[in-house]
Write a protein that holds these residues in place. Sequence first.
Motif, PDB file in Angstrom:
ATOM      1  N   GLN A 334      52.738  -0.077  39.472  1.00 46.90           N
ATOM      2  CA  GLN A 334      51.715  -0.073  40.210  1.00 46.90           C
ATOM      3  C   GLN A 334      51.928   1.737  41.182  1.00 46.90           C
ATOM      4  OE1 GLN A 334      49.321  -2.549  41.230  1.00 46.90           O
ATOM      5  NE2 GLN A 334      48.463  -1.616  43.633  1.00 46.90           N
ATOM      6  N   VAL A 335      52.690   2.057  40.924  1.00 48.54           N
ATOM      7  CA  VAL A 335      53.323   3.306  41.899  1.00 48.54           C
ATOM      8  C   VAL A 335      52.021   3.982  41.194  1.00 48.54           C
ATOM      9  CG1 VAL A 335      54.800   4.289  42.669  1.00 48.54           C
ATOM     10  CG2 VAL A 335      55.522   2.451  42.949  1.00 48.54           C
ATOM     11  N   ARG A 336      52.268   4.307  39.826  1.00 48.80           N
ATOM     12  CA  ARG A 336      51.624   5.123  38.672  1.00 48.80           C
ATOM     13  C   ARG A 336      50.051   5.599  39.259  1.00 48.80           C
ATOM     14  NH1 ARG A 336      48.822   4.963  34.057  1.00 48.80           N
ATOM     15  NH2 ARG A 336      48.968   6.845  32.950  1.00 48.80           N
ATOM     16  N   LYS A 337      49.272   3.519  39.313  1.00 44.11           N
ATOM     17  CA  LYS A 337      48.360   4.275  39.681  1.00 44.11           C
ATOM     18  C   LYS A 337      47.777   4.798  40.475  1.00 44.11           C
ATOM     19  CE  LYS A 337      44.796   0.654  41.690  1.00 44.11           C
ATOM     20  NZ  LYS A 337      45.068   0.981  42.901  1.00 44.11           N
ATOM     21  N   ASN A 338      48.315   4.544  41.464  1.00 47.31           N
ATOM     22  CA  ASN A 338      48.360   5.440  43.265  1.00 47.31           C
ATOM     23  C   ASN A 338      48.726   6.780  43.049  1.00 47.31           C
ATOM     24  OD1 ASN A 338      47.226   2.833  45.257  1.00 47.31           O
ATOM     25  ND2 ASN A 338      49.597   1.719  44.298  1.00 47.31           N
ATOM     26  N   LEU A 339      49.923   6.960  41.837  1.00 49.10           N
ATOM     27  CA  LEU A 339      50.091   8.710  42.550  1.00 49.10           C
ATOM     28  C   LEU A 339      49.206   8.937  41.195  1.00 49.10           C
ATOM     29  CD1 LEU A 339      52.542  10.496  42.786  1.00 49.10           C
ATOM     30  CD2 LEU A 339      53.479  10.130  40.297  1.00 49.10           C
ATOM     31  N   HIS A 340      48.565   8.734  40.636  1.00 47.32           N
ATOM     32  CA  HIS A 340      47.254   9.129  40.063  1.00 47.32           C
ATOM     33  C   HIS A 340      46.155   8.852  39.954  1.00 47.32           C
ATOM     34  CE1 HIS A 340      50.766  10.965  37.652  1.00 47.32           C
ATOM     35  NE2 HIS A 340      51.356  10.011  36.620  1.00 47.32           N
ATOM     36  N   GLY A 341      45.488   8.354  41.093  1.00 50.47           N
ATOM     37  CA  GLY A 341      44.610   7.853  41.723  1.00 50.47           C
ATOM     38  C   GLY A 341      44.085   7.236  40.108  1.00 50.47           C
ATOM     39  N   LEU A 342      43.957   5.856  39.428  1.00 50.98           N
ATOM     40  CA  LEU A 342      43.346   5.445  38.573  1.00 50.98           C
ATOM     41  C   LEU A 342      42.607   4.476  39.610  1.00 50.98           C
ATOM     42  CD1 LEU A 342      46.639   4.993  36.318  1.00 50.98           C
ATOM     43  CD2 LEU A 342      44.337   6.860  36.547  1.00 50.98           C
ATOM     44  N   GLU A 343      42.171   3.576  38.562  1.00 50.02           N
ATOM     45  CA  GLU A 343      40.792   2.801  39.459  1.00 50.02           C
ATOM     46  C   GLU A 343      41.954   1.800  39.304  1.00 50.02           C
ATOM     47  OE1 GLU A 343      37.667   0.966  36.436  1.00 50.02           O
ATOM     48  OE2 GLU A 343      38.635   2.504  34.918  1.00 50.02           O
ATOM     49  N   ALA A 344      41.271   0.706  40.603  1.00 51.53           N
ATOM     50  CA  ALA A 344      41.361  -0.753  40.700  1.00 51.53           C
ATOM     51  C   ALA A 344      41.601  -1.226  39.424  1.00 51.53           C
ATOM     52  CB  ALA A 344      40.678  -1.500  41.626  1.00 51.53           C
ATOM     53  N   GLY A 345      43.056  -1.880  38.924  1.00 54.42           N
ATOM     54  CA  GLY A 345      43.531  -2.801  38.281  1.00 54.42           C
ATOM     55  C   GLY A 345      43.512  -2.206  37.664  1.00 54.42           C
ATOM     56  N   ALA A 346      44.323  -1.171  37.405  1.00 45.04           N
ATOM     57  CA  ALA A 346      45.240   0.122  35.925  1.00 45.04           C
ATOM     58  C   ALA A 346      46.106  -1.012  36.282  1.00 45.04           C
ATOM     59  CB  ALA A 346      45.059   1.368  36.452  1.00 45.04           C
ATOM     60  N   GLY A 347      46.914  -1.268  37.279  1.00 46.55           N
ATOM     61  CA  GLY A 347      48.640  -2.333  37.405  1.00 46.55           C
ATOM     62  C   GLY A 347      48.439  -3.416  37.421  1.00 46.55           C
ATOM     63  N   GLY A 348      49.059  -4.082  36.306  1.00 49.75           N
ATOM     64  CA  GLY A 348      48.646  -5.230  36.385  1.00 49.75           C
ATOM     65  C   GLY A 348      50.872  -5.852  36.903  1.00 49.75           C
ATOM     66  N   PHE A 349      50.581  -7.206  36.345  1.00 48.88           N
ATOM     67  CA  PHE A 349      52.008  -7.854  36.294  1.00 48.88           C
ATOM     68  C   PHE A 349      53.071  -7.618  35.247  1.00 48.88           C
ATOM     69  CE2 PHE A 349      54.632 -11.392  35.560  1.00 48.88           C
ATOM     70  CZ  PHE A 349      55.397 -11.415  37.231  1.00 48.88           C
ATOM     71  N   ALA A 350      54.257  -7.285  34.598  1.00 53.04           N
ATOM     72  CA  ALA A 350      54.398  -6.350  34.140  1.00 53.04           C
ATOM     73  C   ALA A 350      55.234  -7.674  33.153  1.00 53.04           C
ATOM     74  CB  ALA A 350      55.866  -5.125  34.140  1.00 53.04           C
ATOM     75  N   ALA A 351      55.108  -7.565  32.034  1.00 52.50           N
ATOM     76  CA  ALA A 351      55.818  -8.821  31.123  1.00 52.50           C
ATOM     77  C   ALA A 351      56.762  -8.258  30.512  1.00 52.50           C
ATOM     78  CB  ALA A 351      55.454  -9.411  30.105  1.00 52.50           C
ATOM     79  N   SER A 352      57.527  -7.826  31.135  1.00 54.14           N
ATOM     80  CA  SER A 352      59.001  -7.371  31.247  1.00 54.14           C
ATOM     81  C   SER A 352      59.970  -7.125  32.418  1.00 54.14           C
ATOM     82  CB  SER A 352      58.995  -5.642  30.615  1.00 54.14           C
ATOM     83  OG  SER A 352      58.198  -4.306  31.553  1.00 54.14           O
ATOM     84  N   GLY A 353      60.583  -5.751  31.996  1.00 55.49           N
ATOM     85  CA  GLY A 353      61.885  -5.746  33.060  1.00 55.49           C
ATOM     86  C   GLY A 353      62.503  -7.144  33.556  1.00 55.49           C
ATOM     87  N   ALA A 354      62.509  -7.483  35.028  1.00 57.54           N
ATOM     88  CA  ALA A 354      62.730  -8.787  35.728  1.00 57.54           C
ATOM     89  C   ALA A 354      62.384  -9.452  34.984  1.00 57.54           C
ATOM     90  CB  ALA A 354      63.412  -8.938  36.867  1.00 57.54           C
ATOM     91  N   ALA A 355      60.729  -9.093  35.488  1.00 61.46           N
ATOM     92  CA  ALA A 355      59.636 -10.766  36.269  1.00 61.46           C
ATOM     93  C   ALA A 355      59.083 -11.299  34.324  1.00 61.46           C
ATOM     94  CB  ALA A 355      58.298  -9.516  35.913  1.00 61.46           C
TER      95      ALA A 355
END
Length: 621
Positions: A334-355
């Motif tokens: 989600q940080v990358r989505k905002n940083l690079h100005g990607l369209e809505a929906g580009a930040g998803g729930f990650a099936a990785s890391g702690a999640a």
Amino acid sequence: MANRSSTRIAAASLALAAISLQQSSAFITPSSSSRVTSTKLNVVGEQASSIGPAQALRKLKETLPQIDWLAEGDGSPSNKIDIPDHVAHVLAQPEAPKREAENEARTEKIRSRAKQASEDAMALRGMLTGDDDTKAWWRTQRSVSEGGRTVTKDDPLTVLVAGGGIAGLVVASACHAKGMKVALFEQASSYAPYGGPIQIQSNALRALQQINPTIFEELVAAGTCTADRVSGLKIGYRKGNKLAGLYDAGDWLVRFDTVGPALEAGLPATVVVDRPVIQQILVKHGFPEGTVRIKSRIDQFEDLGKGQGVAVTLEDGTKAYADVLVGADGIWSQVRKNLHGLEAGAGGFAASGAAGGAIDDKEARKLARDTVEIAAKADRRFSGFTCYAALAPHRASNIENVSYQILLGEKKYFVSTDGGGERQQWFALIREPAGGVDPEPTPEDPHPKLTRLRKEFACTGSGDDDENVWDPFALELINASSEDDIKRRDLYDGAPLLTTLDPQRLLSPWAKGPVALCGDAAHPMMPNLGQGGCQSTEDGYRLVEELSKVEHTRDVPWALGGYSRVRVIRTAIIQGFAQLGSDLLVDFDLMMTLPLLGPFFLTMTQLSMPFILRYLYTPSF
């Protein structure tokens, strides 16, 4: 020293050539004919297919007469030896780690440690909760005059980290080690470890050693050494001919050691450690209790400008303030989505890391379909492979000689690695369109994932659907796993080189103002080299090293820009290697049946491995 530098230059040159090949799609691309609008699984996606030289070679092969006697005979006895002389010579060196045979006491120690670490995580030990949460330092916006403030030992940099996976935990540990004030936000509702053990390779161990010697020592003590045996590539089923080479199922194609290049660089030997144990060690020894806050997904941020830091808004509306924000929130950042100005929906729930630990099969089915759309918006590449994975509580039949192997096939391959404690971590990668899901269990077929995998890697009768009879080692591990333990996900990565002409991003690829990306948020890669977590660890070390030079908050953007410029070339090279290695499997059958090409391919792979490992195992990054 000069010789070591020359080998790294050679490896880097080879990698840049590989990246150029990958970026121009000389051999592999999602073809228009392979685009799928509907399948029996009702999914959409793209599948990698052959074009260019590979397509021409395939057509040529199909037009040539097939002579049965060329495929008759047995494979070479030398290809059935686990540890060849060149590997045995390295393993016999006095400095090389010596294999300690599996035993009941060590197995119990490793398994019980992993169980306890998982329980600690689920119990939220060391997490930010209750009154400590309401009084957290990051909730208060401090008054900073225009132009910023001086950074001192008593008034250090303040850093917010998004993402509680390995990348985020390493960044937080490095920040604390340098005297910075740090807080970590993890989106999962419970800090539930997921997946099996992780190989912490020599380069990542060196980074952790430099960040915090105690963390390094704890990880080595908790881990199982995998550098004390052979690694390599095997053929999954009988293949080849008298002109290109004959190979029986399970014959070695390429064998190598990982300890030689590590010893040359003065690095510690690779170990494998359970993911929850890694998390436990980092949380316990990396930073103070209360640093990690769960149920905290960053929704957006605002660069306050002129050295005044960043304001973060969480999904629940909570505000947080600091000098720096680091996005370590995975491939669907989600940080990358905002940083690079990607369209809505580009930040998803990650099936990785702690999640990842909080995702069950029902959620995974939904995510598989949703991710196809998220990937398009996030500018991520579908690899062409879906991946089944599990940790089998099983003593492998070759455990004393082999630590890591890949069984190769035309449309799929099977990876296994020692997980320690008489367990094997395995991955079955199958080439098919994105978004696919397995049928739900029924009384007639209560184990649909196992049913499919037993057909895909059949080792008796007529074999799989292509009538290839696989080496039984794949089913040895699959049959030792339960249906519930097997997880499935499509594999995505990103372009190794920047695909933008934006001058700001060219100057500072992963950073802008007081915000930077690291780990999978910056450079997601295929798992072939086992370097995803290792490169994330290197990122964390380098990022904080650059931040530690900041004496005034107005200099934060320059420090983060410098970090990303240093890291982008190395990670692009390694990312390109991983992509190319995976993509070449689309035409693997060509390599094994065409005269001259097959032997040349295998010889070059064997010769290049030491150079690739020397590049990976550098003591400076």
